[in-house]
Design a protein around this motif. Structure first.
Motif, PDB file in Angstrom:
ATOM      1  N   TYR A 176      -9.286   7.792  12.469  1.00 45.45           N
ATOM      2  CA  TYR A 176      -8.322   7.253  11.505  1.00 45.45           C
ATOM      3  C   TYR A 176      -7.929   5.825  11.903  1.00 45.45           C
ATOM      4  CZ  TYR A 176      -3.886   7.364   8.804  1.00 45.45           C
ATOM      5  OH  TYR A 176      -2.856   7.107   7.951  1.00 45.45           O
ATOM      6  N   VAL A 199       4.343   4.089   4.629  1.00 43.34           N
ATOM      7  CA  VAL A 199       3.762   5.282   5.252  1.00 43.34           C
ATOM      8  C   VAL A 199       4.841   6.047   6.013  1.00 43.34           C
ATOM      9  CG1 VAL A 199       1.975   6.128   6.842  1.00 43.34           C
ATOM     10  CG2 VAL A 199       1.569   4.024   5.566  1.00 43.34           C
ATOM     11  N   GLN A 255       3.899   8.244  11.306  1.00 44.35           N
ATOM     12  CA  GLN A 255       2.679   7.497  11.619  1.00 44.35           C
ATOM     13  C   GLN A 255       3.002   6.116  12.187  1.00 44.35           C
ATOM     14  OE1 GLN A 255      -0.510   7.558   8.754  1.00 44.35           O
ATOM     15  NE2 GLN A 255       0.104   9.545   7.963  1.00 44.35           N
ATOM     16  N   PRO A 288      -2.137   9.702  -0.682  1.00 39.42           N
ATOM     17  CA  PRO A 288      -2.251  11.014  -0.041  1.00 39.42           C
ATOM     18  C   PRO A 288      -3.708  11.329   0.295  1.00 39.42           C
ATOM     19  CG  PRO A 288      -2.002  11.306  -2.402  1.00 39.42           C
ATOM     20  CD  PRO A 288      -1.837   9.833  -2.124  1.00 39.42           C
ATOM     21  N   ASN A 289      -3.883  12.307   1.132  1.00 32.51           N
ATOM     22  CA  ASN A 289      -5.243  12.760   1.403  1.00 32.51           C
ATOM     23  C   ASN A 289      -5.723  13.572   0.219  1.00 32.51           C
ATOM     24  OD1 ASN A 289      -5.161  11.566   3.914  1.00 32.51           O
ATOM     25  ND2 ASN A 289      -4.372  13.413   4.906  1.00 32.51           N
ATOM     26  N   GLU A 344       0.843  -1.197   0.000  1.00 31.53           N
ATOM     27  CA  GLU A 344       0.000   0.000   0.000  1.00 31.53           C
ATOM     28  C   GLU A 344       0.874   1.241   0.000  1.00 31.53           C
ATOM     29  OE1 GLU A 344      -2.702   0.915   3.489  1.00 31.53           O
ATOM     30  OE2 GLU A 344      -1.876   2.866   2.947  1.00 31.53           O
TER      31      GLU A 344
HETATM   32  N1  ARG Z   1      -3.682   9.193   3.815  1.00 32.32           N
HETATM   33  C1  ARG Z   1      -2.705   9.096   4.844  1.00 32.32           C
HETATM   34  C2  ARG Z   1      -1.878  10.377   4.890  1.00 32.32           C
HETATM   35  O1  ARG Z   1      -1.758  11.061   3.906  1.00 32.32           O
HETATM   36  C3  ARG Z   1      -1.791   7.925   4.660  1.00 32.32           C
HETATM   37  C4  ARG Z   1      -2.481   6.601   4.719  1.00 32.32           C
HETATM   38  C5  ARG Z   1      -1.600   5.546   5.296  1.00 32.32           C
HETATM   39  N2  ARG Z   1      -2.167   4.244   5.265  1.00 32.32           N
HETATM   40  C6  ARG Z   1      -2.893   3.704   6.247  1.00 32.32           C
HETATM   41  N3  ARG Z   1      -3.369   2.512   6.081  1.00 32.32           N
HETATM   42  N4  ARG Z   1      -3.119   4.374   7.353  1.00 32.32           N
HETATM   43  O2  ARG Z   1      -1.317  10.699   5.925  1.00 32.32           O
END
Ligand code: ARG
Length: 617
Positions: free
Chosen positions: A351, A375, A379, A144-145, A140
């Motif tokens: 989240y 990631v 995180q 991005p958001n 994965e």
């Molecule tokens: N969308 C998140 C961000 O931009 C990253 C996602 C990471 N993947 C996950 N399974 N939490 O920070």
């Protein structure tokens, strides 16, 4: 993460197996507790070879109190001696010796060289591909958001993930590429709020412009909604009114208000279109798209289950939230994962909650055996918490989730900040990279037709950019300096591409002289090889093993460093050995084959790094 022990070149597996069988036979006959055999390549010192040690076996024997009471090193040597003595002759092996507890097996140099080169030329694009494995691995990345723009930090993520996916796939695993954009939450609503309030109906042209515009709106909205120092009472009232509107919008989104959901769909699509275009530019083909919004509902069911199983504590009756005291439930006495909210008082998920549902979806719907999350390292705790809750839940594959973190990308002037609008956009860097490559090309290769030049410039510019992201260990931060990334000297993508171009030009010249380079006479390496030829053959022979190592250790850097070493070795060979001027036809032919094998190996290595190989530059 698994580590690879056998670092011997894979094309000698047949011999390796034959010898292993003989060793096993000997040990069984003599009642020896043989340990796992691990092989190492013996670097060239007059000949190439493989070595395996008997120390572990000797130690096993000692532990069991069997046999002679010799100290372990002597015992290992004794076993090696006896094994060597009864080995007899093995096809393809020139010599076997027992030294310091090791069994060293040597090949005839000309055989070895030929085997390596033939193997590459026979397998071509597939040279180095690992045997098909039964496991399916999901990677994965590029997640991005939405309602933000794609910046250079996202580029690091995407490039790292893609290189890893290519490596894992080439190593022989069934590979599934997955994205997981964050498409809901306060940040998303913030952008929708300001759009609705001040910009309704507007829409810049161009996929990237539109995506970037959303990021600008976000910065602007943040400034309006953020508490300032020394606010006047009017300003405070204004800000609070805005915030109330935003909250109302969020509430409407939650209950599925049609107008808000429509606006969400439209603006989300703007971001996703930009993302898809970036992926196209980077030659990334996603297999699966997960969205945070889609695991929201399923994650609520998991919360219920966790409450029922007494893993989560429901404090809602007391006006609290649903929480998981991870450390306590795991019986840890020191703080590690802490206590986490998985459902807010108002019934909305977090989240973290959604990551529980995502993991379930990945394993159950796609039947993956391992799940890698590329990631940002910031995180890390979040993901460890998610994996820990999965474990408490009794999720069978909780241990099969792996976080591949990477350091963040900052600028020489400091950290990037999406809130402040201080980001380096990927598209800007990409454009600049191609522009610079084009100007170098215009100077150096004016004879190439303009259209072709543009394509080459894209390959080179992108190669520079991609390599600058992969040549740094994923754990380290990158201070992104565009000048450095686009410099074409030293450890760079273009330096490696240039080795490919040089190999290609030699082969083209040989064609001009009437040889069809892909249909040469079989190579015969029975002449005195130069140091440069030896080094080149040795590096080429390591490629299959590097593929396995990079894939097993989840470290594209292994391949990035290898590609540089191979290119560097080829450049030295190129300067020292004049292939086209070689007088002896037989030697010239062998060298052309070697050049062809080097070219193919560079191309394969670059491809695994998501870098293209231009024919000319
Ligand atoms: N969308 C998140 C961000 O931009 C990253 C996602 C990471 N993947 C996950 N399974 N939490 O920070």
């Amino acid at each position: 993460m698994r580590t690879i022990h056998e670092i011997a070149p894979l094309m000698f597996q047949k011999e390796q197996q034959l010898i292993e069988e003989k060793i096993k036979g000997y040990c069984t006959a003599n009642d020896l507790a043989l340990a796992d055999l691990k092989w190492q390549a013996i670097p060239f010192a007059g000949e190439w070879g493989l070595a395996t040690s008997f120390f572990q076996t000797a130690a096993n024997e000692a532990k069991l109190g069997k046999g002679s009471k010799l100290p372990v090193p002597q015992k290992a040597q004794e076993i090696a001696n006896q094994v060597a003595a009864q080995m007899g002759s093995v096809d393809g092996i020139s010599r076997i010796e027992a030294v310091k507890g090791y069994l060293n097996v040597y090949f005839k140099t000309s055989d070895y060289a030929k085997r390596v080169v033939d193997e590459v030329l026979k397998s071509k694009n597939n040279f180095g591909r690992g045997e098909k494995k039964t496991e399916t691995v999901m990677v994965e990345y590029a997640q991005p958001n939405t309602h933000h723009s794609f910046h250079i930090g996202h580029a690091r993520n995407t490039i790292l993930g893609e290189a890893l996916a290519r490596l894992v796939e080439f190593a022989g695993y069934e590979t599934i590429r997955a994205s997981y954009p964050g498409d809901l939450g306060l940040g998303v609503i913030t952008v929708m709020w300001i759009y609705e309030k001040f910009y309704k109906g507007q829409e810049p042209e161009g996929v990237h412009e539109r995506g970037q515009w959303l990021a600008k709106l976000y910065v602007e909205a943040t400034a309006l909604l953020e508490k300032k120092e020394n606010e006047t009472p009017e300003e405070t009232a204004q800000r609070e009114a805005y915030d109330a509107e935003r909250r109302e919008m969020y509430r409407k989104w939650d209950v599925g208000d049609e107008a808000v959901r429509n606006l969400w769909h439209v603006t989300r699509e703007w971001s996703l279109e930009e993302l898809r275009d970036v992926l196209r530019m980077l030659d990334v083909q996603m297999d699966v798209w997960f969205y945070e919004s889609e695991v929201d509902e399923p994650s609520k069911l998991i919360v219920e289950e966790l409450v029922q199983k007494n893993i989560a504590d429901d404090e809602r009756p007391q006006g609290g939230a649903v929480i998981v005291k991870i450390d306590e439930k795991l019986g840890l006495t020191k703080e590690k994962y802490r206590t986490n909210v998985i459902l807010r008082r108002d019934g909305t998920t977090l989240y973290l909650t959604k990551d529980l549902a995502l993991a379930k979806e990945k394993f159950e719907k796609y039947h993956v055996d391992r799940s890698i999350y590329v990631v940002d390292v910031r995180q890390s705790l979040h993901l460890q918490q998610a994996f820990a809750i999965l474990k408490l839940w009794g999720f069978p594959q909780a241990e099969k989730c792996y976080h591949l973190g990477y350091g963040f990308v900052s600028l020489p002037e400091g950290a990037m900040s999406a809130r402040r609008g201080r980001v380096v956009l990927f598209k800007d860097v990409y454009d600049e990279a191609v522009k610079r490559a084009l100007s170098v090309e215009a100077e150096k290769s004016a004879d190439i037709p303009a259209e072709e030049r543009e394509e080459i410039a894209t390959q080179i510019g992108l190669g520079a950019l991609v390599y600058s992201m992969l040549s740094v260990d994923n754990n380290k931060d990158i201070v992104f300096d565009i000048n450095e990334a686009l410099s074409f000297d030293g450890r760079t993508g273009p330096y490696i591409q240039n080795a490919y171009v040089r190999a290609n030009s030699i082969l083209k010249k040989s064609k001009v002289e009437g040889r069809k380079s892909d249909n040469l006479q079989p190579a015969v390496f029975d002449y005195e090889l130069t140091k440069h030829e030896i080094e080149l053959i040795e590096l080429i022979s390591q490629f299959p093993q590097k593929v396995q190592q990079a894939a097993e250790e989840y470290r594209p850097l292994v391949m990035a460093s290898y590609a540089y070493d191979l290119a560097n070795t080829f450049h030295s060979f190129y300067h020292a050995v004049n292939v086209m001027q070689t007088e002896d036809e037989k030697i010239k032919n062998a060298r052309l084959q070697l050049v062809s094998a080097a070219k193919q190996t560079i191309e394969n290595a670059l491809r695994l790094l998501d870098i293209q190989s231009p024919d000319v530059m």
